[in-house]
Design an enzyme around this catalytic site. Structure first.
Site, PDB file in Angstrom:
ATOM      1  N   GLU A 219     -23.697 -27.140 -29.561  1.00  0.00           N
ATOM      2  CA  GLU A 219     -23.503 -28.563 -29.270  1.00  0.00           C
ATOM      3  C   GLU A 219     -22.636 -29.254 -30.313  1.00  0.00           C
ATOM      4  OE1 GLU A 219     -26.597 -27.037 -26.812  1.00  0.00           O
ATOM      5  OE2 GLU A 219     -26.459 -26.985 -29.020  1.00  0.00           O
TER       6      GLU A 219
ATOM      7  N   HIS B  67     -37.017 -29.982 -23.302  1.00  0.00           N
ATOM      8  CA  HIS B  67     -36.196 -30.342 -22.146  1.00  0.00           C
ATOM      9  C   HIS B  67     -36.608 -31.695 -21.577  1.00  0.00           C
ATOM     10  CE1 HIS B  67     -36.009 -25.940 -22.370  1.00  0.00           C
ATOM     11  NE2 HIS B  67     -34.811 -26.028 -21.802  1.00  0.00           N
TER      12      HIS B  67
END
Length: 339
Positions: free
Chosen positions: A60, A129
């Site tokens: 990321e 998540h």
């Protein structure tokens, strides 16, 4: 107008922008051939080639760092961080590079990068998540932070974000991808098909950044919220029979204080609502601003309803979320309270 889910509206926004501007590129984990874990980028690589829609490594910091470099040299990257929980490795690139590039270069460079990321719980995704980290980005000067609650806004806001000359973090509540939630179950109450906000104009249009939406008009109490909680607040008001006005912020930074002020001055009572953890959540900033701007119009103290101050509880996530019952009791308390 076409009936679209939020997934389809987000994909259509990228399609429109890529068709209008060859400098728009899309990349991230699995967004190319596979079309994204939620299928938001499905078919875009086939249409625009792997030079403009491509997969990245699982990195990321690298995704955003490369995007900032692209943006500084004239491209308009729209990158995907697969889940908001994964955005933390990229935080330094977002805060120290993207958000500061315009000011540190005295305007010689800008960072027109849009960072899309699904947020919030409700899909049984567990602790990694399901988080809602939006308040970490509203603190950052030079950065816009958005969260749409419906397909119409999602498309118009994403187009506006991609066309904006400064960096934008675009949070997408994954519980709303396929339809508005009823707040009681782990599935949408209905699909977006046939829903007024699921009717999305074809082609190019924008929703102004920094402008809130009145999701439900009322006169007894104002609910200031965003994302999935717009529907929880609306359902709570209807189930309790309370004449609540629900303000969907859409944009957290810049913030539409005019709409908030008008609503709170009209009702004299205010509930601030969000899914994220209570302490240091964005609701704390909202409460402070409302206190500063509306103090003499408030008839009772502001209330906040939010997630509990605990690590995200995978097995008990539906007890963690503010429910219509919990929100309804808070609304009832506000309406009945006197000073």
């Amino acid at each position: 107008m076409s009936d679209m889910s939020m997934i389809e509206a987000i994909r259509d926004a990228m399609d429109v922008c890529m068709g209008r501007d060859e400098n728009v590129v899309v990349f991230g984990e699995d967004v190319g051939y596979f079309g994204g874990v939620f299928r938001c980028t499905a078919d875009l690589q086939e249409k625009y080639s792997s030079q403009r829609v491509f997969d990245s490594p699982i990195n990321e910091s690298g995704i955003v760092g490369v995007g900032v470099g692209m943006a500084a040299y004239g491209l308009r990257p729209c990158v995907e961080v697969q889940f908001a929980d994964y955005i933390y490795p990229a935080y330094d690139q977002i805060v120290s590079e993207a958000a500061r590039l315009r000011s540190r270069s005295a305007g010689d460079f800008t960072a027109p990068i849009t960072i899309r990321t699904p947020c919030g719980g409700g899909i049984f995704g567990g602790q990694t998540h399901s988080q809602s980290p939006e308040s970490l980005f509203t603190h950052v000067a030079g950065l816009k932070t958005l969260m749409p609650s419906n397909p119409y806004d999602a498309k118009g806001m994403l187009i506006a974000a991609i066309e904006d000359n400064d960096p934008v973090v675009f949070f997408e509540p994954k519980r709303l991808y396929n339809g508005p939630f009823d707040g009681h179950h782990d599935r949408p109450a209905q699909s977006w098909k046939g829903h007024p906000l699921g009717a999305v104009p074809e082609g190019h249009y924008t929703v102004p950044l920094g402008k809130a939406r009145i999701a439900r008009e009322g006169a007894a109490v104002s609910v200031i919220t965003y994302g999935t909680m717009v529907y929880v607040a609306t359902q709570a008001a209807e189930e309790m029979g309370i004449d609540a006005e629900v303000i969907d912020l859409r944009s957290l930074n810049p913030l539409d204080m005019d709409t908030i002020r008008d609503s709170v001055q009209k009702t004299g009572r205010c509930l601030v609502l969000h899914e994220a953890t209570l302490t240091s959540g964005f609701g704390a900033e909202l409460s402070a601003k409302i206190q500063e701007h509306c103090f003499y119009h408030l008839e009772v103290p502001i209330k906040r309803v939010a997630g509990w101050d605990t690590p995200y509880p995978h097995a008990q996530e539906w007890h963690y979320f503010p429910s219509p019952k919990r929100v309804g009791l808070a609304l009832q308390s506000l309406v009945e309270e006197t000073v």
